[in-house]
Design a protein around this motif. Sequence first.
Motif, PDB file in Angstrom:
ATOM      1  N   TRP A  71       7.002  -8.592  -1.818  1.00 51.45           N
ATOM      2  CA  TRP A  71       6.639  -7.358  -2.522  1.00 51.45           C
ATOM      3  C   TRP A  71       6.864  -6.159  -1.609  1.00 51.45           C
ATOM      4  O   TRP A  71       7.425  -5.147  -2.026  1.00 51.45           O
ATOM      5  CB  TRP A  71       5.171  -7.427  -2.979  1.00 51.45           C
ATOM      6  CG  TRP A  71       4.751  -6.223  -3.767  1.00 51.45           C
ATOM      7  CD1 TRP A  71       4.947  -6.022  -5.090  1.00 51.45           C
ATOM      8  CD2 TRP A  71       4.105  -5.059  -3.253  1.00 51.45           C
ATOM      9  NE1 TRP A  71       4.457  -4.791  -5.448  1.00 51.45           N
ATOM     10  CE2 TRP A  71       3.935  -4.174  -4.349  1.00 51.45           C
ATOM     11  CE3 TRP A  71       3.647  -4.674  -1.995  1.00 51.45           C
ATOM     12  CZ2 TRP A  71       3.327  -2.928  -4.209  1.00 51.45           C
ATOM     13  CZ3 TRP A  71       3.050  -3.439  -1.861  1.00 51.45           C
ATOM     14  CH2 TRP A  71       2.899  -2.574  -2.954  1.00 51.45           C
ATOM     15  N   LEU A  72       6.445  -6.296  -0.348  1.00 52.72           N
ATOM     16  CA  LEU A  72       6.628  -5.207   0.608  1.00 52.72           C
ATOM     17  C   LEU A  72       8.118  -4.930   0.822  1.00 52.72           C
ATOM     18  O   LEU A  72       8.550  -3.776   0.854  1.00 52.72           O
ATOM     19  CB  LEU A  72       5.945  -5.579   1.938  1.00 52.72           C
ATOM     20  CG  LEU A  72       5.968  -4.529   3.042  1.00 52.72           C
ATOM     21  CD1 LEU A  72       5.225  -3.261   2.610  1.00 52.72           C
ATOM     22  CD2 LEU A  72       5.329  -5.094   4.319  1.00 52.72           C
ATOM     23  N   GLY A  73       8.890  -5.998   0.939  1.00 51.19           N
ATOM     24  CA  GLY A  73      10.343  -5.849   1.090  1.00 51.19           C
ATOM     25  C   GLY A  73      10.938  -5.116  -0.095  1.00 51.19           C
ATOM     26  O   GLY A  73      11.784  -4.230   0.052  1.00 51.19           O
ATOM     27  N   ARG A  74      10.456  -5.457  -1.269  1.00 48.90           N
ATOM     28  CA  ARG A  74      10.976  -4.815  -2.480  1.00 48.90           C
ATOM     29  C   ARG A  74      10.667  -3.314  -2.483  1.00 48.90           C
ATOM     30  O   ARG A  74      11.527  -2.491  -2.833  1.00 48.90           O
ATOM     31  CB  ARG A  74      10.364  -5.474  -3.713  1.00 48.90           C
ATOM     32  CG  ARG A  74      10.914  -4.892  -4.984  1.00 48.90           C
ATOM     33  CD  ARG A  74      10.219  -5.466  -6.198  1.00 48.90           C
ATOM     34  NE  ARG A  74      10.707  -4.799  -7.400  1.00 48.90           N
ATOM     35  CZ  ARG A  74      10.159  -4.951  -8.588  1.00 48.90           C
ATOM     36  NH1 ARG A  74       9.125  -5.736  -8.734  1.00 48.90           N
ATOM     37  NH2 ARG A  74      10.649  -4.313  -9.626  1.00 48.90           N
ATOM     38  N   GLN A  75       9.428  -2.958  -2.064  1.00 49.69           N
ATOM     39  CA  GLN A  75       9.067  -1.535  -2.012  1.00 49.69           C
ATOM     40  C   GLN A  75       9.984  -0.795  -1.040  1.00 49.69           C
ATOM     41  O   GLN A  75      10.412   0.325  -1.291  1.00 49.69           O
ATOM     42  CB  GLN A  75       7.603  -1.352  -1.583  1.00 49.69           C
ATOM     43  CG  GLN A  75       6.574  -2.035  -2.471  1.00 49.69           C
ATOM     44  CD  GLN A  75       6.792  -1.740  -3.942  1.00 49.69           C
ATOM     45  OE1 GLN A  75       6.962  -0.585  -4.340  1.00 49.69           O
ATOM     46  NE2 GLN A  75       6.825  -2.788  -4.757  1.00 49.69           N
ATOM     47  N   LEU A  76      10.289  -1.448   0.101  1.00 47.86           N
ATOM     48  CA  LEU A  76      11.197  -0.839   1.067  1.00 47.86           C
ATOM     49  C   LEU A  76      12.595  -0.708   0.460  1.00 47.86           C
ATOM     50  O   LEU A  76      13.220   0.353   0.552  1.00 47.86           O
ATOM     51  CB  LEU A  76      11.243  -1.680   2.355  1.00 47.86           C
ATOM     52  CG  LEU A  76      12.272  -1.239   3.409  1.00 47.86           C
ATOM     53  CD1 LEU A  76      11.962   0.179   3.918  1.00 47.86           C
ATOM     54  CD2 LEU A  76      12.292  -2.213   4.599  1.00 47.86           C
ATOM     55  N   GLY A  77      13.063  -1.787  -0.161  1.00 43.77           N
ATOM     56  CA  GLY A  77      14.402  -1.795  -0.743  1.00 43.77           C
ATOM     57  C   GLY A  77      14.598  -0.659  -1.733  1.00 43.77           C
ATOM     58  O   GLY A  77      15.682  -0.068  -1.815  1.00 43.77           O
TER      59      GLY A  77
ATOM     60  N   ALA B 242       7.930   7.453   2.846  1.00 39.10           N
ATOM     61  CA  ALA B 242       7.971   7.193   1.404  1.00 39.10           C
ATOM     62  C   ALA B 242       7.280   5.871   1.075  1.00 39.10           C
ATOM     63  O   ALA B 242       6.580   5.752   0.065  1.00 39.10           O
ATOM     64  CB  ALA B 242       9.422   7.171   0.928  1.00 39.10           C
ATOM     65  N   LEU B 243       7.475   4.917   1.969  1.00 41.58           N
ATOM     66  CA  LEU B 243       6.836   3.616   1.780  1.00 41.58           C
ATOM     67  C   LEU B 243       5.312   3.752   1.885  1.00 41.58           C
ATOM     68  O   LEU B 243       4.560   3.237   1.056  1.00 41.58           O
ATOM     69  CB  LEU B 243       7.376   2.654   2.847  1.00 41.58           C
ATOM     70  CG  LEU B 243       7.047   1.184   2.712  1.00 41.58           C
ATOM     71  CD1 LEU B 243       7.639   0.617   1.435  1.00 41.58           C
ATOM     72  CD2 LEU B 243       7.595   0.416   3.919  1.00 41.58           C
ATOM     73  N   ASN B 244       4.877   4.491   2.902  1.00 42.53           N
ATOM     74  CA  ASN B 244       3.435   4.729   3.084  1.00 42.53           C
ATOM     75  C   ASN B 244       2.821   5.360   1.856  1.00 42.53           C
ATOM     76  O   ASN B 244       1.735   4.979   1.414  1.00 42.53           O
ATOM     77  CB  ASN B 244       3.191   5.691   4.256  1.00 42.53           C
ATOM     78  CG  ASN B 244       3.381   5.003   5.578  1.00 42.53           C
ATOM     79  OD1 ASN B 244       3.423   3.784   5.640  1.00 42.53           O
ATOM     80  ND2 ASN B 244       3.502   5.786   6.640  1.00 42.53           N
ATOM     81  N   LYS B 245       3.526   6.342   1.355  1.00 37.58           N
ATOM     82  CA  LYS B 245       3.005   7.095   0.227  1.00 37.58           C
ATOM     83  C   LYS B 245       2.831   6.170  -0.971  1.00 37.58           C
ATOM     84  O   LYS B 245       1.839   6.241  -1.695  1.00 37.58           O
ATOM     85  CB  LYS B 245       4.001   8.213  -0.118  1.00 37.58           C
ATOM     86  CG  LYS B 245       3.391   9.307  -0.965  1.00 37.58           C
ATOM     87  CD  LYS B 245       4.396  10.426  -1.160  1.00 37.58           C
ATOM     88  CE  LYS B 245       3.920  11.316  -2.304  1.00 37.58           C
ATOM     89  NZ  LYS B 245       5.006  12.114  -2.847  1.00 37.58           N
TER      90      LYS B 245
END
Lengths: 337, 185
Positions: free
Chosen positions: B18-24, B153-156
């Motif tokens: 899931w985290l990878g997807r948010q980064l992607g 952007a990821l943090n946000k």
Amino acid sequence: MFILGIDTSCDDTCSSIVEDGKRMLSNIVSSQATVHRSYGGVVPELASREHIRNIVPVVRESIERASLRNKDIHAIAVTVGPGLVGALLIGIYFAKAFSYAKGIPLIGVNHLEGHILSIFLEPKIPSFPFVALTVSGGHTNIYHVRGFGDYTVLGQTLDDAAGEAFDKVAKLLGLGYPGGGIIEKMARDGRVNAIHFPRSYLSKGSLDFSFSGLKTAVAIYINKWRNNNDNKVSLHDIAASFQSAVVDILIDKVIAAAEKVGVKTIMLAGGVARNNFLRNRLKEKIFGKGVDLYIPQPELCTDNGAMIAVAGYHRLMKGHRDDLTLDARSRFPLNQI
Amino acid sequence: MKETLIKYITKSVEESLWLGRQLGMQLVEGDIIALIGDLGGGKTWFTKGIAVGLGIEPNDVVSPTFTIVNEYYGKYPLFHIDLYRIENKEDFVSLDVDSYFLGHGVVVIEWADRWPGRLPDERVQIEFKIIDDSTRELKFYGLHDRSRAIIAALNKKIGTSVNNEGLLISNSNNFHVHKYHTILF
């Protein structure tokens, strides 16, 4: 009909002559041939330069050993993928030049189709349909094989190939590369149930594979084991328990695949199919169930040009030919042939 | 490159995906993601998540250890490189990996610490650490504008708080943990 088959998808430069899609007249692999290898530490298939150095002497040797001359060759088959593009291109460009110079058909072949059809070089051949497990350092796939050129993917690895797991665990244990043979040898003196490593079957009924979790479990175990200096568990035990986990998964999935599509014939191919523990365990598992098992001799399990010649022969028989625009395909699922 | 911008703890493969997807979802052509960490850290499955964020079929994404480079095509091309088997500079002779930095796609490099010489500065570097069987620590580093913007952007999107070491740390409660299939499809 004599077909020259070439494979440069991987570590070795491979060339072979096969007659009528079944009689292997020669089978030369660069590591066995009398070809000078200039530097040993290089990851071989990266070294396209090494393929360039090998291709002419390896092909020449395969033709000589078949007691043929260049003009006797009727067609040339070459692996176009999957594999590393730089390595594949060497075989492809050689094949194009040979085809053009001799005015003979050129046939591009999928490496995995070659593995599946390697069994047709044996005296005892399966009848269609059958289920094939191709398992090596780069691939772990299950196919439903209905005929020449008629394949459906039933399952595939979602992360590491089985052979890759062997290589990585061998490296973790400090045993060197490639890992398959070394692990198998170490495992002979170990207990298969010394450690219970997790077997990932994914969701119920899935025919896909995942070996990264097993690899991770072994890595974590080895770290603890090194720190504890636990004498009750030996390096042999770890190798045996790991190998047993991989083999259990492979066997359970391929048997499930055969049941799912209702076939009674199973075929193994690829470098990991040389593993005797896998071969014997599978024989035991299917004993008395009316399932026939076909595994090519060890030289035909690993990459070779003969299997490419067989696949090329059957494609040619169906009227398939390629022209000089033939190109390498790093990813080439078998359903796209 | 030692400025930690954020640290995430993932408690399962699904959370890493899931985290990878948010980064992607934040990435565009030319972005470089360098992954570093022990065998079994979860780099390939994290990359699968990045691929999903780029609209790539997840089952196509497998370990490139054997092939060195896998190429996938989604919203942008994804070049998935693995340097695990690289042991010396000569291994690079015929590889021509630098050509992947020309900005034609997103580049993810597993075992990036084995890169001989200098990786492009403008990259997001992620260090994976195995905490226990299923828990992983992922530390994100970025020094230049683009890589900081990606991390910001990821943090946000995920929500973070500052811990007593001054690190931005993800709040696990903000992780939207889904079943594997809902993450992927």
